[in-house]
Write a protein that holds these residues in place. Sequence first.
Motif, PDB file in Angstrom:
ATOM      1  N   UNK A 135       0.828  -1.199   0.000  1.00 22.44           N
ATOM      2  CA  UNK A 135       0.000   0.000   0.000  1.00 22.44           C
ATOM      3  C   UNK A 135       0.866   1.255   0.000  1.00 22.44           C
ATOM      4  N   UNK A 136       0.333   2.313  -0.559  1.00 24.79           N
ATOM      5  CA  UNK A 136       1.014   3.600  -0.573  1.00 24.79           C
ATOM      6  C   UNK A 136       1.507   3.975  -1.958  1.00 24.79           C
ATOM      7  N   UNK A 137       1.471   5.267  -2.234  1.00 22.97           N
ATOM      8  CA  UNK A 137       1.990   5.765  -3.501  1.00 22.97           C
ATOM      9  C   UNK A 137       3.511   5.654  -3.512  1.00 22.97           C
ATOM     10  N   UNK A 138       4.091   5.490  -4.696  1.00 25.26           N
ATOM     11  CA  UNK A 138       5.543   5.472  -4.807  1.00 25.26           C
ATOM     12  C   UNK A 138       6.049   4.514  -5.855  1.00 25.26           C
ATOM     13  N   UNK A 139       7.367   4.456  -5.991  1.00 28.56           N
ATOM     14  CA  UNK A 139       8.012   3.611  -6.986  1.00 28.56           C
ATOM     15  C   UNK A 139       7.892   2.143  -6.608  1.00 28.56           C
ATOM     16  N   UNK A 140       7.681   1.299  -7.605  1.00 30.57           N
ATOM     17  CA  UNK A 140       7.588  -0.140  -7.392  1.00 30.57           C
ATOM     18  C   UNK A 140       8.387  -0.861  -8.477  1.00 30.57           C
ATOM     19  N   UNK A 141       8.951  -1.994  -8.105  1.00 26.60           N
ATOM     20  CA  UNK A 141       9.578  -2.874  -9.080  1.00 26.60           C
ATOM     21  C   UNK A 141       8.475  -3.797  -9.580  1.00 26.60           C
ATOM     22  N   UNK A 142       8.262  -3.871 -10.885  1.00 23.77           N
ATOM     23  CA  UNK A 142       7.164  -4.695 -11.395  1.00 23.77           C
ATOM     24  C   UNK A 142       7.411  -6.181 -11.198  1.00 23.77           C
ATOM     25  N   UNK A 143       6.326  -6.930 -11.031  1.00 22.45           N
ATOM     26  CA  UNK A 143       6.438  -8.377 -10.879  1.00 22.45           C
ATOM     27  C   UNK A 143       6.882  -9.045 -12.172  1.00 22.45           C
ATOM     28  N   UNK A 144       6.781  -8.350 -13.269  1.00 24.01           N
ATOM     29  CA  UNK A 144       7.239  -8.891 -14.551  1.00 24.01           C
ATOM     30  C   UNK A 144       8.721  -8.591 -14.762  1.00 24.01           C
ATOM     31  N   UNK A 145       9.421  -8.102 -13.719  1.00 16.83           N
ATOM     32  CA  UNK A 145      10.829  -7.708 -13.833  1.00 16.83           C
ATOM     33  C   UNK A 145      11.729  -8.874 -14.205  1.00 16.83           C
ATOM     34  N   UNK A 146      11.310 -10.108 -13.900  1.00 17.14           N
ATOM     35  CA  UNK A 146      12.119 -11.265 -14.239  1.00 17.14           C
ATOM     36  C   UNK A 146      12.127 -11.566 -15.725  1.00 17.14           C
TER      37      UNK A 146
ATOM     38  N   UNK B 292      12.538  -3.955 -17.569  1.00 16.43           N
ATOM     39  CA  UNK B 292      12.007  -2.665 -18.002  1.00 16.43           C
ATOM     40  C   UNK B 292      12.130  -1.549 -16.975  1.00 16.43           C
ATOM     41  N   UNK B 293      12.700  -1.814 -15.813  1.00 16.46           N
ATOM     42  CA  UNK B 293      12.838  -0.766 -14.819  1.00 16.46           C
ATOM     43  C   UNK B 293      11.705  -0.765 -13.815  1.00 16.46           C
ATOM     44  N   UNK B 294      11.383   0.403 -13.280  1.00 18.30           N
ATOM     45  CA  UNK B 294      10.353   0.556 -12.270  1.00 18.30           C
ATOM     46  C   UNK B 294       9.219   1.411 -12.808  1.00 18.30           C
ATOM     47  N   UNK B 295       8.126   1.476 -12.021  1.00 16.40           N
ATOM     48  CA  UNK B 295       7.064   2.413 -12.326  1.00 16.40           C
ATOM     49  C   UNK B 295       6.564   3.038 -11.039  1.00 16.40           C
ATOM     50  N   UNK B 296       5.814   4.132 -11.177  1.00 14.50           N
ATOM     51  CA  UNK B 296       5.345   4.897 -10.036  1.00 14.50           C
ATOM     52  C   UNK B 296       3.849   4.677  -9.886  1.00 14.50           C
ATOM     53  N   UNK B 297       3.420   4.220  -8.709  1.00 12.57           N
ATOM     54  CA  UNK B 297       2.014   3.924  -8.447  1.00 12.57           C
ATOM     55  C   UNK B 297       1.372   5.090  -7.711  1.00 12.57           C
ATOM     56  N   UNK B 298       0.172   5.490  -8.160  1.00 13.29           N
ATOM     57  CA  UNK B 298      -0.625   6.483  -7.448  1.00 13.29           C
ATOM     58  C   UNK B 298      -2.027   5.913  -7.232  1.00 13.29           C
ATOM     59  N   UNK B 299      -2.732   6.485  -6.295  1.00 14.72           N
ATOM     60  CA  UNK B 299      -4.111   6.067  -6.060  1.00 14.72           C
ATOM     61  C   UNK B 299      -4.317   5.313  -4.771  1.00 14.72           C
TER      62      UNK B 299
END
Length: 102
Positions: free
Chosen positions: A56-67, A72-79
Amino acid sequence: MPREPLIIGEMIHHTPEGDIAEPMALATQRREAKRGKYTFLVVQCPLCGELHEHSDGDGSRVPHCAGRKPFSGEYYVIGADQHAVPATTPYPKLKKPLKRAA
Protein backbone atom coordinates in the motif's frame (compact mmCIF):
# COMPACT_ATOMS: atom_id res chain seq x y z
CA MET A 1 -1.60 -13.48 -23.07
CA PRO A 2 0.04 -10.11 -22.26
CA ARG A 3 -1.98 -6.96 -22.83
CA GLU A 4 -0.83 -3.60 -24.08
CA PRO A 5 0.58 -1.44 -21.26
CA LEU A 6 -1.70 1.21 -19.75
CA ILE A 7 0.41 4.33 -19.16
CA ILE A 8 -1.21 7.38 -17.57
CA GLY A 9 1.86 9.63 -17.56
CA GLU A 10 5.37 9.85 -16.18
CA MET A 11 6.88 10.71 -12.81
CA ILE A 12 10.12 12.65 -13.22
CA HIS A 13 12.78 12.28 -10.52
CA HIS A 14 15.51 14.92 -10.57
CA THR A 15 18.84 13.45 -9.47
CA PRO A 16 22.44 14.72 -9.54
CA GLU A 17 23.09 12.23 -12.36
CA GLY A 18 20.16 13.59 -14.41
CA ASP A 19 16.41 13.17 -14.70
CA ILE A 20 14.82 9.74 -14.43
CA ALA A 21 11.37 9.21 -15.92
CA GLU A 22 9.17 6.39 -14.59
CA PRO A 23 5.85 5.43 -16.19
CA MET A 24 2.90 6.06 -13.87
CA ALA A 25 0.23 3.52 -13.01
CA LEU A 26 -3.08 4.20 -11.29
CA ALA A 27 -4.08 1.65 -8.66
CA THR A 28 -7.25 -0.01 -9.91
CA GLN A 29 -8.17 -1.34 -6.49
CA ARG A 30 -7.06 -1.09 -2.86
CA ARG A 31 -7.78 -4.34 -1.03
CA GLU A 32 -7.79 -5.71 2.47
CA ALA A 33 -5.66 -8.83 2.84
CA LYS A 34 -7.32 -12.19 3.58
CA ARG A 35 -5.21 -12.53 6.71
CA GLY A 36 -3.74 -9.82 8.82
CA LYS A 37 -4.58 -6.19 9.17
CA TYR A 38 -2.95 -4.65 6.14
CA THR A 39 -4.01 -3.47 2.70
CA PHE A 40 -2.38 -3.70 -0.69
CA LEU A 41 -2.87 -2.20 -4.14
CA VAL A 42 -3.88 -3.90 -7.38
CA VAL A 43 -2.28 -2.14 -10.34
CA GLN A 44 -2.52 -2.65 -14.09
CA CYS A 45 1.17 -2.72 -14.95
CA PRO A 46 2.26 0.04 -17.33
CA LEU A 47 5.02 -2.26 -18.62
CA CYS A 48 3.22 -5.55 -19.40
CA GLY A 49 -0.47 -4.66 -19.02
CA GLU A 50 -1.24 -7.42 -16.47
CA LEU A 51 -2.46 -7.00 -12.88
CA HIS A 52 0.16 -6.88 -10.11
CA GLU A 53 -0.23 -6.62 -6.33
CA HIS A 54 1.95 -4.15 -4.45
CA SER A 55 2.29 -2.85 -0.91
CA ASP A 56 0.00 0.00 0.00
CA GLY A 57 1.01 3.60 -0.57
CA ASP A 58 1.99 5.76 -3.50
CA GLY A 59 5.54 5.47 -4.81
CA SER A 60 8.01 3.61 -6.99
CA ARG A 61 7.59 -0.14 -7.39
CA VAL A 62 9.58 -2.87 -9.08
CA PRO A 63 7.16 -4.70 -11.39
CA HIS A 64 6.44 -8.38 -10.88
CA CYS A 65 7.24 -8.89 -14.55
CA ALA A 66 10.83 -7.71 -13.83
CA GLY A 67 12.12 -11.26 -14.24
CA ARG A 68 11.17 -11.14 -17.90
CA LYS A 69 13.81 -10.10 -20.36
CA PRO A 70 14.60 -7.33 -21.02
CA PHE A 71 14.12 -5.78 -17.57
CA SER A 72 12.01 -2.66 -18.00
CA GLY A 73 12.84 -0.77 -14.82
CA GLU A 74 10.35 0.56 -12.27
CA TYR A 75 7.06 2.41 -12.33
CA TYR A 76 5.34 4.90 -10.04
CA VAL A 77 2.01 3.92 -8.45
CA ILE A 78 -0.62 6.48 -7.45
CA GLY A 79 -4.11 6.07 -6.06
CA ALA A 80 -3.48 4.66 -2.59
CA ASP A 81 -6.09 7.05 -1.16
CA GLN A 82 -8.95 4.80 -2.34
CA HIS A 83 -11.23 3.10 0.17
CA ALA A 84 -10.08 -0.51 0.69
CA VAL A 85 -12.52 -3.17 -0.50
CA PRO A 86 -12.99 -6.46 1.40
CA ALA A 87 -10.74 -9.39 0.51
CA THR A 88 -13.74 -11.25 -0.96
CA THR A 89 -14.29 -8.57 -3.63
CA PRO A 90 -13.52 -9.75 -7.17
CA TYR A 91 -10.42 -8.37 -8.82
CA PRO A 92 -11.05 -5.51 -11.24
CA LYS A 93 -11.43 -6.15 -14.93
CA LEU A 94 -8.45 -5.06 -17.00
CA LYS A 95 -8.89 -1.70 -18.64
CA LYS A 96 -8.49 -1.21 -22.35
CA PRO A 97 -5.05 0.13 -23.32
CA LEU A 98 -4.62 3.77 -24.16
CA LYS A 99 -3.88 4.62 -27.78
CA ARG A 100 -0.34 5.88 -28.11
CA ALA A 101 0.36 8.91 -30.25
CA ALA A 102 2.41 8.09 -33.33
